[in-house]
Design a protein around this motif. Structure first.
Motif, short mmCIF file in Angstrom:
data_model
loop_
_atom_site.label_atom_id
_atom_site.label_comp_id
_atom_site.label_asym_id
_atom_site.label_seq_id
_atom_site.Cartn_x
_atom_site.Cartn_y
_atom_site.Cartn_z
N THR A 137 -63.60 20.93 14.48
CA THR A 137 -62.97 19.67 14.07
C THR A 137 -62.76 19.60 12.56
O THR A 137 -61.64 19.40 12.08
CB THR A 137 -63.82 18.47 14.53
OG1 THR A 137 -64.03 18.56 15.95
CG2 THR A 137 -63.10 17.17 14.22
N LEU A 138 -63.83 19.76 11.81
CA LEU A 138 -63.74 19.59 10.36
C LEU A 138 -62.83 20.63 9.72
O LEU A 138 -62.03 20.31 8.83
CB LEU A 138 -65.13 19.64 9.75
CG LEU A 138 -65.24 19.27 8.26
CD1 LEU A 138 -64.79 17.82 8.06
CD2 LEU A 138 -66.66 19.45 7.75
N GLU A 140 -60.29 22.08 11.01
CA GLU A 140 -58.89 21.78 11.33
C GLU A 140 -58.40 20.57 10.54
O GLU A 140 -57.26 20.55 10.06
CB GLU A 140 -58.74 21.53 12.83
CG GLU A 140 -57.33 21.20 13.29
CD GLU A 140 -56.34 22.32 12.98
OE1 GLU A 140 -55.15 22.01 12.78
OE2 GLU A 140 -56.76 23.50 12.91
N TRP A 141 -59.25 19.57 10.39
CA TRP A 141 -58.86 18.40 9.58
C TRP A 141 -58.61 18.81 8.13
O TRP A 141 -57.71 18.27 7.48
CB TRP A 141 -59.96 17.35 9.65
CG TRP A 141 -59.98 16.58 10.95
CD1 TRP A 141 -59.05 16.62 11.93
CD2 TRP A 141 -61.00 15.67 11.38
NE1 TRP A 141 -59.40 15.79 12.96
CE2 TRP A 141 -60.59 15.19 12.65
CE3 TRP A 141 -62.20 15.23 10.85
CZ2 TRP A 141 -61.35 14.28 13.38
CZ3 TRP A 141 -62.96 14.32 11.57
CH2 TRP A 141 -62.53 13.85 12.83
N HIS A 143 -57.76 21.83 7.22
CA HIS A 143 -56.86 23.00 7.25
C HIS A 143 -57.50 24.18 6.52
O HIS A 143 -56.86 24.89 5.74
CB HIS A 143 -55.51 22.65 6.60
CG HIS A 143 -54.77 21.57 7.33
ND1 HIS A 143 -54.21 21.75 8.58
CD2 HIS A 143 -54.52 20.27 7.00
CE1 HIS A 143 -53.63 20.64 8.99
NE2 HIS A 143 -53.81 19.72 8.05
N GLU A 212 -58.90 20.10 18.14
CA GLU A 212 -60.04 19.63 17.34
C GLU A 212 -60.72 18.42 17.97
O GLU A 212 -61.92 18.20 17.79
CB GLU A 212 -59.59 19.31 15.91
CG GLU A 212 -58.60 18.16 15.78
CD GLU A 212 -57.15 18.62 15.87
OE1 GLU A 212 -56.28 17.90 15.35
OE2 GLU A 212 -56.91 19.69 16.45
N TYR A 213 -59.97 17.62 18.74
CA TYR A 213 -60.56 16.44 19.38
C TYR A 213 -61.41 16.83 20.59
O TYR A 213 -62.33 16.09 20.96
CB TYR A 213 -59.46 15.47 19.76
CG TYR A 213 -58.80 14.83 18.56
CD1 TYR A 213 -59.41 13.76 17.90
CD2 TYR A 213 -57.59 15.32 18.06
CE1 TYR A 213 -58.83 13.20 16.79
CE2 TYR A 213 -57.00 14.75 16.94
CZ TYR A 213 -57.63 13.69 16.30
OH TYR A 213 -57.05 13.14 15.19
#
Length: 449
Positions: A137-138, A140-141, A143, A212-213
């Motif tokens: 998740t992190l 991807e957020w 990038h 990511e979710y």
């Protein structure tokens, strides 16, 4: 005069129900869902491999991705030039995870026998949830795409996840005796399959918003589960004033339950008296050593057998949704949902085969017959047509004959090995033996990747 075997077995079966309290039910459910959540977060990675592979490769090679300009801005941070290299790296991450998971299992079993099982389990769950959040998740957020960072996170995740299985098996072994253990542990060991189903369901529900979710949801649920385990799990009956396992059982019943599984049928009365004295000891026994646990009868043989079995089982675990999506061209969410049938077969197989082993009072023949049928089911599934109903049926049959024995060895048989007469009924061998069996199996699974 000794009673017939059939008559001696009846009190043990009735005792299983009579000794069950609401504490037993709570322990069963908490350990069941704690490991289910660990497996759900682990399964999420295999369920979103197609999306991750697309994200890690340039959009010009992904026909489903929209064309974005300028190309240098949107594709300069991609990890791999093509999908083949991305897929190879995903397999490498699986191998890294399994090797670190195997090493962690050997260590976690020893740690679990020496520290509070509740602390070790809850720490592993919460810490692993944070690592999964950072990994999927992190990054991807933000990038942020870096192969070495992903590898390091997955090594740590394997070590933290390894705290789960030895601890939950040891807790279950503290609360449930040999009477009906095959059925109880066969039903309980469905926790891994339920976790796979839960992970596939959660991933398929939120995958349309981004992979990511899927990591975010499963990591959040797992972290919450770790908090609940820390405040609610009872690791042994003595914490609530109940007699320890075997302290209030009739010696004849307990010896009858032990003999066919780990000993010979013609054991003399001295063994029975020996187990009574061990049960009455007030001193807390010391945890068994690693090499002592390896020398216990059956530990090495079942560990090697489990290595071969887990190699096949984890090939389905890690790659089944990816295989369905790429081989038949099905949508990733549909492949995730269809892969659930393999776990359904494993749940049914573990429960039924565990019950049969209780009736026969022998585990090995049930395992051997099931694995022979597994060879035929694997051959049949390799020739499954491009039909979802037929694929689901054959997949469930394959899960029945592969997942069932896998669940039995990792749970009921591990508990049998950790509570045989040579360790005098000491629960301090349970986590160590379970770690050895599952750790060896994970090495086999890692080699399979």
């Amino acid at each position: 005069m000794a009673l017939p075997v059939g008559l001696r077995r009846q009190p043990a079966n009735r005792g299983l129900v009579s000794r069950c309290t609401h504490h037993h039910v709570v322990v069963f459910l908490l350990t069941f869902f704690s490991y289910s959540l660990l497996h759900a977060s682990r399964k999420t990675f295999s369920n979103v491999k197609v999306s991750i592979s697309s994200q890690w490769t340039p959009s010009c090679l992904n026909s489903t991705a929209p064309e974005l300009r300028p190309d240098e801005l949107w594709n300069s941070n991609r990890l791999f030039p093509n999908a083949e290299e991305a897929t190879l790296f995903l397999g490498t991450l699986d191998t890294i995870f399994l090797f670190s998971y195997a090493v962690g299992l050997f260590v976690s079993g020893i740690v679990g026998d020496r520290l509070n099982l509740r602390w070790v389990l809850s720490f592993g769950m919460c810490s692993s949830a944070l690592v999964v959040f950072f990994f999927g998740t992190l990054t991807e957020w933000l990038h942020f795409y870096n192969k070495w960072f992903y590898c390091c996170l997955w090594v740590v995740n394997g070590l933290l996840q390894s705290t789960g299985w030895p601890c939950v098996v040891a807790v279950m072994g503290n609360w449930f005796g040999k009477a009906g253990r095959g059925f109880v542990f066969g039903l309980w060991s469905a926790c891994a399959s339920v976790g796979n189903i839960l992970g596939a369901f959660l991933a398929s529900c939120v995958l349309k918003y981004g992979y990511e979710y899927a990591f975010l949801v499963t990591a959040s649920v797992q972290f919450a589960g770790g908090v609940i385990v820390f405040f609610g799990l009872l690791t042994s009956p003595k914490e609530v004033g109940l007699p320890e396992l075997g302290a209030d059982e009739d010696a004849v019943v307990e010896e009858d339950a032990n003999r066919p599984l780990m000993g010979s049928d013609d054991a003399d009365d001295d063994d029975r008296n020996y187990s009574i004295q061990a049960a009455d000891t007030d001193n807390q026994p010391k945890a068994i050593g690693f090499f002592q646990a390896c020398c216990l009868p059956g530990v090495v043989l079942y560990s090697l057998a489990y290595a071969c079995l887990k190699l096949v089982n984890y090939s389905f675990f890690f790659w089944l949704p990816f295989y369905l999506s790429n081989n038949f061209g099905w949508k990733e969410a549909e492949a995730d949902q269809l892969s659930i049938w393999y776990d359904v077969g494993g749940i049914i197989g573990g429960t039924i085969q565990g019950l049969i082993s209780d009736v026969l009072q022998k585990r090995a023949p049930v395992l051997a017959i099931s694995l022979l049928f597994a060879v035929g089911s694997l051959f049949g599934y390799s020739r499954s047509p491009n039909s979802k109903p037929i694929n689901a049926v054959i997949m469930a049959i394959t899960g029945f004959f592969i997942g069932g024995p896998s669940n039995m060895i990792s749970s009921a048989i591990s508990a049998d090995l950790g509570r045989q007469d040579l360790v005098k009924g000491s629960s301090e061998a349970l986590a160590t033996v379970t770690g050895i069996v599952d750790g060896t199996g994970s090495i086999g699974a890692a080699v399979g990747q």
